[in-house]
Design a protein around this motif. Sequence first.
Motif, PDB file in Angstrom:
ATOM      1  N   ARG A  65       0.813  -1.211   0.000  1.00  0.00           N
ATOM      2  CA  ARG A  65       0.000   0.000   0.000  1.00  0.00           C
ATOM      3  C   ARG A  65       0.850   1.266   0.000  1.00  0.00           C
ATOM      4  O   ARG A  65       0.480   2.270  -0.586  1.00  0.00           O
ATOM      5  CB  ARG A  65      -0.932   0.010   1.216  1.00  0.00           C
ATOM      6  CG  ARG A  65      -2.058  -0.992   1.105  1.00  0.00           C
ATOM      7  CD  ARG A  65      -2.923  -0.986   2.324  1.00  0.00           C
ATOM      8  NE  ARG A  65      -4.102  -1.832   2.141  1.00  0.00           N
ATOM      9  CZ  ARG A  65      -5.007  -2.043   3.066  1.00  0.00           C
ATOM     10  NH1 ARG A  65      -4.887  -1.470   4.265  1.00  0.00           N
ATOM     11  NH2 ARG A  65      -6.045  -2.820   2.813  1.00  0.00           N
ATOM     12  N   SER A  66       1.987   1.226   0.667  1.00  0.00           N
ATOM     13  CA  SER A  66       2.796   2.434   0.801  1.00  0.00           C
ATOM     14  C   SER A  66       3.874   2.581  -0.272  1.00  0.00           C
ATOM     15  O   SER A  66       4.199   3.694  -0.664  1.00  0.00           O
ATOM     16  CB  SER A  66       3.437   2.507   2.186  1.00  0.00           C
ATOM     17  OG  SER A  66       4.358   1.443   2.351  1.00  0.00           O
ATOM     18  N   ASN A  67       4.424   1.466  -0.740  1.00  0.00           N
ATOM     19  CA  ASN A  67       5.516   1.543  -1.708  1.00  0.00           C
ATOM     20  C   ASN A  67       5.566   0.270  -2.559  1.00  0.00           C
ATOM     21  O   ASN A  67       6.310  -0.662  -2.247  1.00  0.00           O
ATOM     22  CB  ASN A  67       6.842   1.761  -0.990  1.00  0.00           C
ATOM     23  CG  ASN A  67       7.961   2.120  -1.930  1.00  0.00           C
ATOM     24  OD1 ASN A  67       7.894   1.886  -3.123  1.00  0.00           O
ATOM     25  ND2 ASN A  67       9.014   2.685  -1.365  1.00  0.00           N
ATOM     26  N   PRO A  68       4.781   0.213  -3.633  1.00  0.00           N
ATOM     27  CA  PRO A  68       4.746  -0.987  -4.475  1.00  0.00           C
ATOM     28  C   PRO A  68       6.106  -1.402  -5.043  1.00  0.00           C
ATOM     29  O   PRO A  68       6.396  -2.590  -5.148  1.00  0.00           O
ATOM     30  CB  PRO A  68       3.769  -0.614  -5.594  1.00  0.00           C
ATOM     31  CG  PRO A  68       2.919   0.463  -5.007  1.00  0.00           C
ATOM     32  CD  PRO A  68       3.809   1.215  -4.074  1.00  0.00           C
ATOM     33  N   ALA A  69       6.941  -0.436  -5.384  1.00  0.00           N
ATOM     34  CA  ALA A  69       8.260  -0.775  -5.934  1.00  0.00           C
ATOM     35  C   ALA A  69       9.108  -1.506  -4.896  1.00  0.00           C
ATOM     36  O   ALA A  69       9.786  -2.484  -5.213  1.00  0.00           O
ATOM     37  CB  ALA A  69       8.970   0.490  -6.412  1.00  0.00           C
ATOM     38  N   GLU A  70       9.063  -1.031  -3.667  1.00  0.00           N
ATOM     39  CA  GLU A  70       9.802  -1.711  -2.596  1.00  0.00           C
ATOM     40  C   GLU A  70       9.238  -3.102  -2.354  1.00  0.00           C
ATOM     41  O   GLU A  70       9.975  -4.041  -2.083  1.00  0.00           O
ATOM     42  CB  GLU A  70       9.738  -0.877  -1.312  1.00  0.00           C
ATOM     43  CG  GLU A  70      10.523  -1.476  -0.182  1.00  0.00           C
ATOM     44  CD  GLU A  70      10.491  -0.640   1.085  1.00  0.00           C
ATOM     45  OE1 GLU A  70      11.103  -1.077   2.068  1.00  0.00           O
ATOM     46  OE2 GLU A  70       9.865   0.438   1.095  1.00  0.00           O
ATOM     47  N   THR A  71       7.924  -3.241  -2.470  1.00  0.00           N
ATOM     48  CA  THR A  71       7.281  -4.544  -2.283  1.00  0.00           C
ATOM     49  C   THR A  71       7.786  -5.540  -3.318  1.00  0.00           C
ATOM     50  O   THR A  71       8.050  -6.703  -2.996  1.00  0.00           O
ATOM     51  CB  THR A  71       5.758  -4.409  -2.373  1.00  0.00           C
ATOM     52  OG1 THR A  71       5.325  -3.419  -1.450  1.00  0.00           O
ATOM     53  CG2 THR A  71       5.069  -5.723  -2.066  1.00  0.00           C
TER      54      THR A  71
ATOM     55  N   TRP B 211      10.660  -5.528  -4.778  1.00  0.00           N
ATOM     56  CA  TRP B 211      12.034  -5.888  -4.456  1.00  0.00           C
ATOM     57  C   TRP B 211      12.126  -6.763  -3.207  1.00  0.00           C
ATOM     58  O   TRP B 211      12.788  -7.793  -3.209  1.00  0.00           O
ATOM     59  CB  TRP B 211      12.861  -4.606  -4.266  1.00  0.00           C
ATOM     60  CG  TRP B 211      14.288  -4.877  -3.938  1.00  0.00           C
ATOM     61  CD1 TRP B 211      15.267  -5.235  -4.801  1.00  0.00           C
ATOM     62  CD2 TRP B 211      14.886  -4.822  -2.646  1.00  0.00           C
ATOM     63  NE1 TRP B 211      16.452  -5.400  -4.132  1.00  0.00           N
ATOM     64  CE2 TRP B 211      16.244  -5.154  -2.806  1.00  0.00           C
ATOM     65  CE3 TRP B 211      14.405  -4.520  -1.367  1.00  0.00           C
ATOM     66  CZ2 TRP B 211      17.119  -5.198  -1.739  1.00  0.00           C
ATOM     67  CZ3 TRP B 211      15.294  -4.558  -0.309  1.00  0.00           C
ATOM     68  CH2 TRP B 211      16.634  -4.898  -0.500  1.00  0.00           C
ATOM     69  N   ARG B 212      11.441  -6.359  -2.134  1.00  0.00           N
ATOM     70  CA  ARG B 212      11.555  -7.084  -0.861  1.00  0.00           C
ATOM     71  C   ARG B 212      10.853  -8.432  -0.859  1.00  0.00           C
ATOM     72  O   ARG B 212      11.326  -9.385  -0.238  1.00  0.00           O
ATOM     73  CB  ARG B 212      10.999  -6.245   0.285  1.00  0.00           C
ATOM     74  CG  ARG B 212      11.877  -5.101   0.680  1.00  0.00           C
ATOM     75  CD  ARG B 212      11.397  -4.476   1.981  1.00  0.00           C
ATOM     76  NE  ARG B 212      12.128  -3.294   2.300  1.00  0.00           N
ATOM     77  CZ  ARG B 212      13.265  -3.296   3.000  1.00  0.00           C
ATOM     78  NH1 ARG B 212      13.778  -4.402   3.422  1.00  0.00           N
ATOM     79  NH2 ARG B 212      13.874  -2.152   3.250  1.00  0.00           N
TER      80      ARG B 212
ATOM     81  N   ILE C 206       0.962  -7.540  -6.276  1.00  0.00           N
ATOM     82  CA  ILE C 206       1.071  -6.406  -5.350  1.00  0.00           C
ATOM     83  C   ILE C 206      -0.273  -5.697  -5.242  1.00  0.00           C
ATOM     84  O   ILE C 206      -0.727  -5.366  -4.150  1.00  0.00           O
ATOM     85  CB  ILE C 206       2.193  -5.444  -5.780  1.00  0.00           C
ATOM     86  CG1 ILE C 206       3.554  -6.123  -5.609  1.00  0.00           C
ATOM     87  CG2 ILE C 206       2.135  -4.144  -4.989  1.00  0.00           C
ATOM     88  CD1 ILE C 206       4.703  -5.375  -6.246  1.00  0.00           C
ATOM     89  N   GLU C 207      -0.926  -5.475  -6.377  1.00  0.00           N
ATOM     90  CA  GLU C 207      -2.234  -4.813  -6.377  1.00  0.00           C
ATOM     91  C   GLU C 207      -3.273  -5.648  -5.628  1.00  0.00           C
ATOM     92  O   GLU C 207      -4.061  -5.119  -4.840  1.00  0.00           O
ATOM     93  CB  GLU C 207      -2.687  -4.542  -7.808  1.00  0.00           C
ATOM     94  CG  GLU C 207      -1.876  -3.461  -8.488  1.00  0.00           C
ATOM     95  CD  GLU C 207      -2.175  -3.321  -9.975  1.00  0.00           C
ATOM     96  OE1 GLU C 207      -2.979  -4.113 -10.519  1.00  0.00           O
ATOM     97  OE2 GLU C 207      -1.601  -2.408 -10.593  1.00  0.00           O
TER      98      GLU C 207
ATOM     99  N   PRO D 144      16.744 -16.054  -2.752  1.00  0.00           N
ATOM    100  CA  PRO D 144      18.199 -16.205  -2.600  1.00  0.00           C
ATOM    101  C   PRO D 144      18.879 -14.850  -2.676  1.00  0.00           C
ATOM    102  O   PRO D 144      18.417 -13.949  -3.372  1.00  0.00           O
ATOM    103  CB  PRO D 144      18.591 -17.082  -3.792  1.00  0.00           C
ATOM    104  CG  PRO D 144      17.500 -16.889  -4.780  1.00  0.00           C
ATOM    105  CD  PRO D 144      16.245 -16.584  -3.998  1.00  0.00           C
ATOM    106  N   VAL D 145      19.946 -14.730  -1.926  1.00  0.00           N
ATOM    107  CA  VAL D 145      20.729 -13.501  -1.947  1.00  0.00           C
ATOM    108  C   VAL D 145      21.815 -13.672  -2.995  1.00  0.00           C
ATOM    109  O   VAL D 145      22.633 -14.582  -2.920  1.00  0.00           O
ATOM    110  CB  VAL D 145      21.361 -13.215  -0.563  1.00  0.00           C
ATOM    111  CG1 VAL D 145      22.264 -12.003  -0.633  1.00  0.00           C
ATOM    112  CG2 VAL D 145      20.285 -13.025   0.473  1.00  0.00           C
ATOM    113  N   PHE D 146      21.784 -12.804  -3.997  1.00  0.00           N
ATOM    114  CA  PHE D 146      22.807 -12.817  -5.039  1.00  0.00           C
ATOM    115  C   PHE D 146      23.828 -11.745  -4.706  1.00  0.00           C
ATOM    116  O   PHE D 146      23.490 -10.576  -4.593  1.00  0.00           O
ATOM    117  CB  PHE D 146      22.187 -12.537  -6.410  1.00  0.00           C
ATOM    118  CG  PHE D 146      23.211 -12.299  -7.483  1.00  0.00           C
ATOM    119  CD1 PHE D 146      23.937 -13.351  -8.017  1.00  0.00           C
ATOM    120  CD2 PHE D 146      23.463 -11.023  -7.936  1.00  0.00           C
ATOM    121  CE1 PHE D 146      24.893 -13.125  -9.003  1.00  0.00           C
ATOM    122  CE2 PHE D 146      24.415 -10.792  -8.924  1.00  0.00           C
ATOM    123  CZ  PHE D 146      25.127 -11.849  -9.452  1.00  0.00           C
TER     124      PHE D 146
END
Length: 97
Positions: A24-30, A32-33, A41-42, A67-69
């Motif tokens: 709801r607050s930051n779709p781009a961060e969602t 990525w995270r 997301i929607e 996984p962490v690259f």
Amino acid sequence: MSTLDEDLARLNFEYLMLARECARSNPAETAWRFGLDKNRIEKLADMTLEHLRDQAESSRAVIQLLPVFVPSGVSMSTYVDLLQPFMPEWTDENSAI
């Protein structure tokens, strides 16, 4: 419901609540995270508490560990430092109240 199912449902619910607030607050961060695409997301942002609870009680883990690259030539500690949000050093002139 067994203790394992209750613990999993609680963990799922907390994770879904966190993901929904981020959506709801930051779709781009969602994206990525949480590794979600725009459509998911929607949908997540529009979910009600009841729907989140239903999903959480599915007896399956909803958490997806990505996984962490780490790029070659970069140490893991340097990479983790780069992922941290930038927080400027506070000075006497602009110290927090």
